[in-house]
Design a protein around this motif. Sequence first.
Motif: not given
Length: 422
Positions: A176-177, A250-257, A148-149
């Motif tokens: 998640n800045k 890890n840097l926040g981009l989900d797998q569907q993208h 989770q973010l």
Amino acid sequence: MVMWSKRLMLLVGIYVVLTVAFFGGFLKARSTHRQESSAMFTRDDRIDAVQQAVLLTTTSQWMLNGSSIQPTRNPQVSKRSTQVMPVIGVSTTHVPPPPQCLPVHQIVFLKTHKTASTTANTIIQRYGYEQNLTFVIPKRKGKFSLTQLFNTKMAALPKRTSYPVYNILANHARFNKPELEKLVPNATYMTILREPVSRFESAFGYYMMAEHLGISGYPDPLAEFFKNPDFYFNKKPFMYFQLKNGMIFNLGLDQQHHSRTAVVKRKIIQYDKQFDLVLLTEYFDESLILMKKLLCWKMEDILYLPKGKRPETRRYKISDELRSKILEWNSADVKLYNHFNKTFWRKVDEYGPTFYRDLEEFRERQRAIYTECVDPNGISRRRDPRETFLTLRRNASGFCRVLMMRVDDFVNIYRQRQGIIF
């Protein structure tokens, strides 16, 4: 007798003139610098007083002796002197210039998996430990969340109405800045990346994917995985999200993208603006030199002992064919790594001409501290089939013992320091 009278008058005249010049300069300095000590002249006042004394003394000589004595021009006071004359009670020793930077204490270090991030993390944790800084502590062991973010609810916070402000966050968290800024405002952001093929092979071996996927009995489990990677990935074994584009995840981009090229490129540009430094595993020491300058730390602040190294039994050989398949499977991580590889060397160039000299000095100190701390024949009490562990020398110094501490060791200390009780 007349000659002696003239000489006496000359001496008296000189004494009177010097006395008047001295106190004239003194009163001038006092009136213009009331906040300074009354026993000191300013530089310009001292020079003016000397010029007046010489001028008046020369005039007296002319008055006493007529034209028989020709005044001589003093080359040191004919023009305003550029040399400061020493004054009694004022130190003339060199005053060092103010420091060009101050050590950075507001830091977010985003850990990524199988990139030497544990070793980098303990460097930052040790610095915070020695400087008595505060850390954002996870509620669960040494990690906030792997899937989770990040949000503030994942942190072990004291019960109060407003968010407390901390110095450092350095544990595993998905980037998640906006949420990170609530706890560590005005922070310097850093992370670490690794060449995608070696990172994937490391994750596959370290997380025992072959065992979890039931393919450990094959001669080459990694090659077997790539016969049908989607099938094995969709089984969702333990740490499955590290089996494909684990770094950008890890840097926040989900797998569907991950397969959407435009989205990946846009996120990489965003990361470039958000992170102040991206370290590279393959150039770990070089990365630390850049980090030292960015954070205005000292050389001893970035010394380390490596953590989390795999034994040879957990490593796989990579053929050229397998390498191509890994790169294609991790295409988003490839784009991410290639971008920050370029920015990394740009930062090396911007560092200046002392970079490689500083790097060599650091490596010499690293070799020395390794020899001082590590027993090459020691047997560690730690047991984990995925890792090899260093052993301290019997009479190792306190500094060596702190260098050997691991992430969870520091987390436990910070929990006690900050009064976090579960």
